[in-house]
Each structure stands twice: as C-alpha cells, then as structure tokens.
Design an enzyme around this catalytic site. Structure first.
Site, PDB file in Angstrom:
ATOM      1  N   GLU A 105       0.788  -1.220   0.000  1.00 47.03           N
ATOM      2  CA  GLU A 105       0.000   0.000   0.000  1.00 47.03           C
ATOM      3  C   GLU A 105       0.827   1.281   0.000  1.00 47.03           C
ATOM      4  O   GLU A 105       0.392   2.300  -0.527  1.00 47.03           O
ATOM      5  CB  GLU A 105      -0.943   0.005   1.209  1.00 47.03           C
ATOM      6  CG  GLU A 105      -1.955  -1.130   1.227  1.00 47.03           C
ATOM      7  CD  GLU A 105      -2.949  -1.031   0.085  1.00 47.03           C
ATOM      8  OE1 GLU A 105      -3.489   0.065  -0.134  1.00 47.03           O
ATOM      9  OE2 GLU A 105      -3.146  -2.048  -0.595  1.00 47.03           O
TER      10      GLU A 105
ATOM     11  N   SER B 100     -51.491 -24.528 -16.356  1.00 47.48           N
ATOM     12  CA  SER B 100     -52.561 -23.774 -17.007  1.00 47.48           C
ATOM     13  C   SER B 100     -52.565 -22.287 -16.709  1.00 47.48           C
ATOM     14  O   SER B 100     -53.359 -21.560 -17.307  1.00 47.48           O
ATOM     15  CB  SER B 100     -53.924 -24.362 -16.624  1.00 47.48           C
ATOM     16  OG  SER B 100     -54.149 -25.556 -17.333  1.00 47.48           O
TER      17      SER B 100
END
Length: 859
Positions: A193, A462
């Site tokens: 970092e 259905s």
C-alpha cells in the site's frame, strides 16, 4: 594714456559683469541658452521662409508647452532636463507603486503587466496560501478512533420506516495492541500500500504528482493516498476523490504524522480497516478467512489478507478465486522488491486455503430472504457490498409488515403432515406501483439460501393459458367466440390433446374455456392465433424472454415454460393494472447517516396492452375463483371479487394459483425436489391425495389475501366491454354432438361446430394432459371443491372422478386401460410436461423436470 587705461578698465568691467550675468542665467535656466541658440540659428536663416508670413518669436522668449502635450512627452522632457549636458536621457519614473500602465513604454507594451506587478501578485498568493495552510493545520485536531470511525451498520426497515427488518454487517472488530499485530502483516501492507511509509511525512509528493498527471489525462480520479491518508479517510473524512477532500486528508495526515508514531498509525490502520466477510481489523479478518488468531497466521496468509484490502468483497477467494491469486502474488512480489523476503522464500509459499464464509445470523429465518433481496436490488442499482456493509444507511423497503406476517402465518398454518421437502414460494405486489408488499422464500435463509419465490423454477401449467386468452382478445376473438371443447382432439403432426378424464364439452366460449380450463379448446385457439403470439404476449407482459421452456411450440399454451413465482406475480400485476407494466421492486429509499438521500426509487411504466383488453381478460379470469377450480375462495374472501388462474404440471410435480383483487396481486407456487434436486410428484398431505393448484396453493392464497385485505374497501372489477377489433367471432351454432358417457354442462351449446381451426401446428407438440372441469363432474357423486380443480394437471381428490381413463403422460394411448386406473400417472388438464413434449417432438430441454435454480445450466 590715463584716459586710454580708464577706457580699457571700464570696458573690462563691463565685459566681466556681462559674463557674470550670463553665467548666472545659465545656472538658473539652461533653456534660455537653448532659446538664444535657436534664435541665432533662426536669424541666420534666409528671410521669407515662413509660410504664414508671421514674424519669428522674440529672441529671449520661451515657448509655452501645448495643452495637448502627452504624458510620454512630459516624462521625456523631464528626463532630458535631468540629463543636463551629459549627452543621454534617463529612464522614465513610475507614476504608481505597481507601475501600471508602464511608464516610458509605448502601446501596446505599456499595458503588459510589469515585473513588479507579477512578482507582487505571486507573493500575495503565496502568503495567502501559507496563511490558509497555517490556519487549516492549526484548526485541525487529531481525533480518537472511537470518536469518528465511519464503519457503521446499515439498517433495513419495513415500509412504515419504523419497524426494523434487519441489519447489514454489524461492525465486527477486535483491536490488538501494536506489539501483538504480526510483523508479517505490517510488512506486507507497507510493501503493497505505501512503500515509503516510514520515510514520508504522511503525504507522498511523488504520488500526488502521479495522480495529478493521471487526472489531467482524463483517467479515473486518483487520490495518491498513503497509509496515513487512508487512516485519515476511514476515521475522519470518509471516502474522498475530490481535490478539496484530498487536501483535507493531506493536512490531517501531516498533523497525525507529527503527533503519532509510525508504528501507532500502522497499528490503528490494521485494527480498523475492513477486510470483507463482515470483519474489521486484522484479528477478526484472520478468524473470518482462516479460523485462527492473527498471531498464528503465516506469511502466505498475511499476504492474502493484505491483497483483499482494496476491494474486500470483490477480491475474496470465495467470490473471485483467480483475481485473489493474482493480487496475492503481487503482494509477495512487492515484498521481495522491498527486501522483506528472498526470492527463494517467496517461491516456497503456496496460496493459502480459506474457510467458507459464514452466513450472518441476521439473515436467519424468513426475514433473511427479504434482506438478501434488498441487498441484491441495491447492488443492481450501483451500490457495492462494501458500501452497503459499512455505509450506515437507513434503507426503507416496500414490504408491508402486516402482509408479510400474514404470509408467514399462512405457510405455518399448513397441515402438520406436510412433507419436509415440500417447498412453497409466494410474492404479493401492489399493481399500481410494482412494490413488493410481501415475500416468502423459505423457512430459514441460513439453512436454505435458495429463494423459492425468486430463484426456484417450476412448470407453469394452465396459468399460461392467460397469455393465449389475451392474444386471442387482441386478435379480434371476443369472450363469446366458440371453440371445440371435445376430447380427445387430434391436430396435424400427431398432436393429440385430452381434457381431464376426456370430458367432452362441445362448442364452448372462450370465457367458458377459461373458467373450466379446457385443454382442447385452448389448444385450438393457440393454433388459430399462432403459438408465437402466446409466447410474445407473455414476454410483453413482463416474463423474461430467456425463461426456460418458453418457446413458440403449439404446446406452450399448456404451460411448458418454467417461470419463478416472482415473475408470474409481476406478469399478472400487469393485467391487474389495466395493461400497464411496472417492474417489481423492494427498495423504496436509501438515506445516508447525515440525512441526505442516496437513492430513491423512480417508477417506470410501459403500456403492455390496451386497457379494454385487460378488462375483458379480467372478466374471464373471474371464472376460476367463482365457478371453477378455485371456487373455494368465494368463502375465504367473503364475496370479495377475485380474478386468477390455477395451474398444475404433469404428474402433479408443481401446483400454482396466481390471482388478484384491484388492490393486490399474489402468486403462490408449490413443488417438491428430491435429494438430488430432481422434481418429484407432490406428496399428498392434509387429506389431499393429488396436490393441484386448486388445493393447498389456493388455500394459502386465500389465507394471505383475506387477512391482508380485512377492513379494506371492497372494490369491483370493471364490467365487460366490446372491443373495437371484435371481427372474428365464431358465432356458428353446431348441431348436437353424439351422446357420450360424460354429463354435459347445461350451459354448454349442444350443437357440433362445423368449422375447424384454420391453422395447424407446424411442429408435433406433445400430448397435453387433460383439464379437469370445474363445474360439471363426470362421476355420479357430488364433487368436492377440490374435484373441480383445473384440468391441466389438477385432477380432483375424489376417486369417483377418475373412473374415465386418464390421459397417458408418456404419450401412449389410454385405450384399453381399465376404467379403474388412477390418475397419479396422468397429466391433469393443466399439464404439459416433458413426457408430452417428447410425444410431440418438442425438445425435452424445454421442459425441465425439476425446479430451476440460479446457476442451473439450463437457465
């Protein structure tokens, strides 16, 4: 002689006085001498040279300066006088402090700022900048970590904005003293970092220059943050990418670097940074990733913890294995470059194993599905997981607490002998907005992460006939158009369709075919309008185009597609909203800790069909809940108008009811997976032998909606309207059909139609299961409410209805089968499963035989 000497002396005295007088004049005014010389020169010039004829000025007269004499000329005159007899002019004097306009310069140079002005301005800017920096430095205090840590819990609320539903990532942090944090972690984070951490004073000029160059080139905004600046960012300023924000970070970093030791800064940073998996600080991160204390982790494990810091959720090995390996290797390479380990030591390291991420306890129970749905929608709107977990947001959902409670209670009130692997999903939507008011995805999110409302898929049965109904209305066929309802019925290509128990209905209206879910009539209608119209209508109303099994085969009318419960709820909400489609959603608003708005839902709507078509479709859909397979709702809803459709897949592998009132839409789906994930026939329970859409799903729907609408105004649906396109009526009344063994409904026409469908299917659709009548039963016994369950797959619960030979689901003829055969192996009237597709030539892949889940290769 004497006279001569006196004359000579007098002459000499006069000459001396004349000389003295002349010298005095020269000292008083040099211009007099210049004027005298001018006169002498003028007197020597030839006469008559004057063009005006005027006399020359007197010898001793001085010329008066003109009023038009320029400033430059006056300055030049002054300079010349000062020069005297030295033979050259001096520089013009400035008339003001900044020398602007510039003295002695001609246009345009006199308007260019002088060096004095430029230097003065620069000095003023430097002094102002230094003053501001001194003030900012003096005014900024170094806060304590416990006072300003920004890692806050985000809370989710129900629609009332007061009742808390749950939380996202409570801050899980255990601070370690500086001397207990492993050196391997400290070294890795410095190498990765901020390699100049121990040399810089909190800021990195080189990093700032790099970021400025990148930003000027138009790249993504960079911040040039050091470890000290990152520490400041998380504790004081929050995430900043603006220049002003970074300036604040830099001032804080400078001051902190002067007041706190480097080792303390690094320790605070490692104790508070977010590592993902809900872990803050290196101690909790070690437990979350490796199940051990930070003091016990290896160099390889330390490198992995550091590798995930830039984007913890995105770089977690559980989410992105390849990316995490790449970043882990990058950290080790930098450690070698910094001399923290030798290349040989680096080569000996192996990528460490991590434990499985643990589900957060806050997601336990039924609320976990709601919270997961909220998170998923926020991510879709551009939020990151890290932002959600640490942002401290107030998230207001659309879920109504009372409707959600009614939904959970309805599932819990199911019969106690319900099989353990019986699964149910429900979704309730406000059709006017698309807001999800309730959802049931399962009993416990931690134990079962799959959401049965949004992820599990099952064949529609259905309930898909509704799309053919709407397409027929749009194509000019009114509700009283008539179709052949006899059974069995063969179509071109060998497709034979049966009604439940092969009941003959004769010529029936489209509305009657909907009420009784008559397979043969709807098959004929689908071929007449074209199967692609049914598919396109489903997509237009909101069903995803890539829904598994969604095709343009003629058999699609009987529900070969496998949608989710949430998808069907959204589609039927389009009908309930008069044809206006709105995407369903669960997040209403997101507010930051400071009270500012981070997100507000904005509804978008599109007209999917004409309002008159939606009205007539709703008229037809009121048949099943009043006279058809879901007529038990007349009692449950205390006469409140309801429209909807039941559905059951072949072999009773899934059962549905999707219905609505003017205020709410609810979809209920039930299925039963096996241990291997395959779809099984629904096991009987609660006294119901064959689970159909008209049985338990309808009961659940009634329990949810009756309680949720209690005390609300009873609203009626609009009445039937005549459509402008009603030009294709089938008004011919056929002669009476030959007598059959099945009783005919009194309201059905007795004549046999003379006209047949004008179109035949191009493909060979599978034999579809028969549809069970909802009003007239073939048996001599009085049918129960369940006996009227929709035909397609929904055989009745009474054995007396099964006396007629059932349709063979495997596509084989049922002729020759005994009348005593049960219908456990037959596809009820609402079915069209994979066996049917095989008989019809449709690809089996279009008919999945088990619930579809996310990640399924068939989806």
């Amino acid at each position: 002689m004497s006279d001569s000497r006196r004359s000579s002396r007098g002459s000499s005295d006069r000459s001396s006085r004349s000389t003295s007088s002349t010298n005095g004049g020269a000292r008083r005014a040099a211009g007099v001498r210049r004027a005298s010389g001018a006169k002498s020169s003028a007197s020597s010039a030839p006469k008559g040279t004057s063009r005006t004829g005027r006399a020359a000025p007197a010898a001793g007269a001085a010329k008066r300066p003109s009023s038009r004499t320029s400033v430059n000329a006056r300055h030049a005159g002054v300079g010349a006088a000062a020069a005297g007899g030295k033979g050259r002019a001096k520089k013009a004097a400035a008339t003001n402090f900044l020398n602007y306009p510039r003295a002695g310069a001609k246009n345009p140079w006199r308007w260019i700022p002088s060096l004095r002005m430029i230097v003065g301005a620069m000095a003023l800017m430097v002094l102002a900048g230094l003053g501001f920096a001194v003030w900012l430095y003096t005014d900024t205090e170094v806060p304590e970590p416990s006072d300003f840590a920004l890692a806050q819990t985000s809370r989710v609320y129900y629609a009332d904005g007061e009742t808390e539903m749950g939380q996202f990532s409570e801050v899980n942090r255990t601070e370690l003293p500086a001397d207990e944090i492993p050196d391997s972690v400290k070294q890795a984070v410095v190498a990765s970092e901020d390699s100049s951490f121990y040399e810089n004073r909190g800021v990195s000029p080189r990093g700032i220059l790099r970021a400025v160059v990148n930003n000027l080139r138009g790249g993504d905004r960079q911040g040039a943050s050091t470890i000290t600046m990152q520490y400041v960012e998380r504790y004081y300023t929050g995430t900043e990418t603006s220049y002003v924000g970074k300036a604040k970070e830099a001032i804080m970093a400078l001051k902190i670097d002067q007041e706190i030791s480097k080792d303390e800064i690094l320790s605070r940073y490692l104790n508070t940074i977010y590592f993902g998996r809900g872990a803050y600080g290196v101690q909790e991160a070690s437990q979350a990733y490796f199940g051990k204390d930070a003091a016990d982790i290896t160099d390889a494990e330390a490198a992995l913890l550091v590798a995930v810091i830039p984007a913890p959720s995105g770089y977690d090995p559980a989410n992105s294995p390849k990316k995490s390996v790449s970043l882990w290797d990058r950290v080790i390479t930098r450690q070698v470059g910094e001399g923290q380990m030798t290349p040989e030591e680096a080569d000996a390291l192996e990528f460490p194993d991590t434990i499985e991420p643990k589900s957060e306890n806050s997601l336990g129970g039924t609320k976990g599905y709601l919270l997961a749905q909220v998170r998923g929608e926020l991510v879709a709107q551009g939020f990151t997981d890290d932002e959600i977990n640490t942002g401290g947001f107030t998230i207001v959902s659309t879920v109504d607490p009372s409707i959600q409670e009614n939904t959970v209670q309805a599932i819990e009130d199911m019969p106690e002998d319900r099989p353990e692997n019986n699964r149910v999903g429900t979704v309730t939507i406000d059709p006017d907005t698309g807001a999800i008011r309730a959802m049931y995805g399962g009993p416990d999110y931690v134990a079962q992460a799959q959401n049965d409302a949004t992820q599990s898929r099952m064949q529609a049965g259905s309930i898909f006939k509704t799309f053919t109904l709407i397409a027929a209305l749009e194509d000019g066929f009114p509700l009283d158009s008539r179709w052949d309802g006899n059974s069995p019925k063969s179509f071109r290509g060998g497709w034979e369709v049966n009604n439940f128990n092969n009941i003959d209905y004769g010529r029936v209206t489209l509305q009657k075919a909907t009420t009784n879910s008559i397979n043969t009539a709807y098959a004929e209608a689908n071929i007449e309008i074209g199967p692609e119209r049914t598919r396109d209508t489903a997509v237009k109303l909101g069903l995803p185009e890539k829904t598994p099994g969604l095709s343009a085969d003629a058999s699609n009318v009987l529900g070969s597609a496998s949608p989710t419960v949430a998808e069907m709820a959204e589609v039927y909400a389009t009908i309930a909203a008069g044809g206006m489609h709105r995407d369903s959603y669960i997040v209403e608003s997101v507010t930051r800790p400071d009270g500012s708005s981070r997100y507000e839902h904005e509804s978008e709507e599109t007209r999917a069909m004409d309002e008159e078509v939606a009205i007539n479709a709703t008229v037809a859909l009121q048949g099943p809940p009043t006279e058809g397979s879901a007529r038990s709702l007349r009692t449950a809803m205390d006469g409140r108008p309801v429209a909807g459709k039941t559905g059951t897949s072949e072999k009773f592998r899934s059962a549905w009811f999707v219905g609505f009132t003017p205020q709410l839409v609810t979809a209920v789906g039930m299925f039963q997976p096996g241990e291997d994930g395959s779809e099984q026939t629904l096991s009987s329970f609660g006294g119901v032998q064959n689970i159909t859409g008209g049985s338990h799903p309808t009961d659940i729907w009634g329990d949810i909606m009756s309680a949720s609408l209690e005390g609300k105004e009873v609203l009626d649906f609009p009445g039937q309207v005549r459509l402008d396109n009603e030009t294709r009526e089938r008004s011919y009344t056929p002669p009476p059909p030959p007598p059959t063994t099945e009783p005919k409904p009194s309201e059905e026409p007795s004549e046999e139609p003379s006209d047949e469908p004008s179109e035949e299917p191009s493909e060979e659709p599978s034999e579809e299961p028969s549809e069970e009548p909802s009003e007239e039963e073939p048996s001599e016994e009085e049918p129960s409410e369940d006996d009227s369950e929709e035909p397609s797959d929904e055989p009745s619960d009474e054995p007396s209805e099964e006396e007629s030979p059932p349709e063979d689901p495997e596509g084989e003829s049922d002729e020759g089968e005994g009348a005593e055969d049960t219908n456990e192996e037959q596809g009820g009237g609402e079915s069209d499963d994979s066996s049917d597709s095989e008989a019809s030539g449709a690809p089996p892949a279009d008919r999945p035989d088990r619930p579809m889940v996310e990640g399924d290769p068939r989806s």
